[in-house]
Design a protein around this motif. Sequence first.
Motif, mmCIF file in Angstrom:
data_model
loop_
_atom_site.group_PDB
_atom_site.id
_atom_site.type_symbol
_atom_site.label_atom_id
_atom_site.label_comp_id
_atom_site.label_asym_id
_atom_site.label_seq_id
_atom_site.Cartn_x
_atom_site.Cartn_y
_atom_site.Cartn_z
ATOM 1 N N SER A 190 0.681 -1.123 -0.277
ATOM 2 C CA SER A 190 -0.009 -0.120 0.098
ATOM 3 C C SER A 190 0.752 1.245 -0.238
ATOM 4 O O SER A 190 2.013 1.358 0.216
ATOM 5 N N LYS A 191 0.201 2.478 -0.201
ATOM 6 C CA LYS A 191 0.924 3.742 -0.326
ATOM 7 C C LYS A 191 1.684 3.815 1.012
ATOM 8 O O LYS A 191 2.755 4.655 1.259
ATOM 9 N N LYS A 235 -4.796 -1.633 -8.050
ATOM 10 C CA LYS A 235 -4.155 -0.561 -9.103
ATOM 11 C C LYS A 235 -3.633 0.840 -8.573
ATOM 12 O O LYS A 235 -3.083 1.368 -9.197
ATOM 13 N N ASN A 236 -4.201 1.259 -7.360
ATOM 14 C CA ASN A 236 -3.608 2.156 -6.767
ATOM 15 C C ASN A 236 -2.440 2.012 -5.865
ATOM 16 O O ASN A 236 -2.217 2.983 -5.039
ATOM 17 N N ALA A 237 -1.969 0.864 -5.667
ATOM 18 C CA ALA A 237 -0.810 0.554 -5.002
ATOM 19 C C ALA A 237 0.582 1.003 -5.054
ATOM 20 O O ALA A 237 0.606 1.530 -6.327
ATOM 21 N N ALA A 238 1.175 1.214 -4.237
ATOM 22 C CA ALA A 238 2.616 1.657 -4.493
ATOM 23 C C ALA A 238 3.511 0.734 -5.362
ATOM 24 O O ALA A 238 4.273 0.873 -6.255
ATOM 25 N N GLU A 239 3.198 -0.809 -4.889
ATOM 26 C CA GLU A 239 3.958 -1.848 -5.613
ATOM 27 C C GLU A 239 2.959 -3.151 -5.780
ATOM 28 O O GLU A 239 2.050 -3.079 -4.845
ATOM 29 N N VAL A 265 9.559 -1.140 -10.970
ATOM 30 C CA VAL A 265 9.605 -2.097 -10.054
ATOM 31 C C VAL A 265 9.886 -1.438 -8.468
ATOM 32 O O VAL A 265 10.886 -0.443 -8.549
ATOM 33 N N GLY A 266 9.206 -1.701 -7.505
ATOM 34 C CA GLY A 266 9.309 -1.052 -5.859
ATOM 35 C C GLY A 266 10.410 -1.741 -5.236
ATOM 36 O O GLY A 266 10.929 -2.546 -5.512
#
Length: 288
Positions: A190-191, A235-239, A265-266
């Motif tokens: 998550s963000k 779709k709104n995740a950080a990774e 890539v996170g």
Amino acid sequence: MARIAYVNGRYVDHALASVHIEDRGYQFSDGIYEYIAFYNGKLLDADAHFKRLERSLNELEIGLPVAPAALGIIIRELIERNAREDGGLYIQVTRGVAKRDHVFPKNVRPALVMTICGAKTPKPNEFADGVKVITAPDRRWGRRDIKSVSLLANIMAKQEAARQKVREALLVREDGTINEGSASNAFIVSKAGTLLTHPLDENILGGITRDVVLKLARKAGISAEEKAFSISDAKNAAEAFITSTSINVLPVVKIDDKLVGGGKVGEVTKKLGELYNAHILKQTGKVI
Ligand code: PDD
């Protein structure tokens, strides 16, 4: 190189290996399987895979036709006969051969087939750059926690992914919750930096890689929750990434037409990929 399969007590040439047409695996997909990777001839996370094999069998009231200790010996022999250092082992157990009838047959010996294949690890650029996935309706039966050979809904979803030239299809429930991939477990970061994956229940297969990754994350101080997430969360995740015995930790940078993490890539994914490779190295001596 000779390719040898194990079929009900015999080591046979893979090209000639066969089972009876009345095998209930063929007739009803009445059976289960496991896929275990091996490196330098050593099975990765063997105990966890054997435990899941036993659980799948118990849930369907199918017996294992050989003693667990004998299974280990047969597997070692099979890997040796195939003269392969790195690869994958499929173990498939069906309820056996019987006159066609939905009701479980009595006094039938379950059938055991094992095959060896080459490693299915993704290409280096897929790990480095990440892959694209699509979302698709989860049309499987209700006991997705059993590693059943009944994979029709999985292959239909994966075929759609292939048609759209992407790596995997994430399977979604009617309410928009993502269960897992067609052949993998799904994770997002998550963000706020929390790692999320679907909890263990009848909606997902309890992936062995999923479990290892969760443990590695917690040990590394990454906050991790087994909590369901939706398509829009993903779709709104950080990774995002997917895991399995064949793909390890594979970064996801696009879901449908939405870039995740700006298409890069996170850091958490990278870190978990490194930790997972170290896990393989520690158990098998293999540098990935
Ligand atoms: N599949 N979910 C599904 C539906 C799977 O088919 C798989 C693995 C996983 C990940 O499980 P594990 O980490 O234990 O491999 C999750 C294997 C690779 C296969 O079918 O060959």
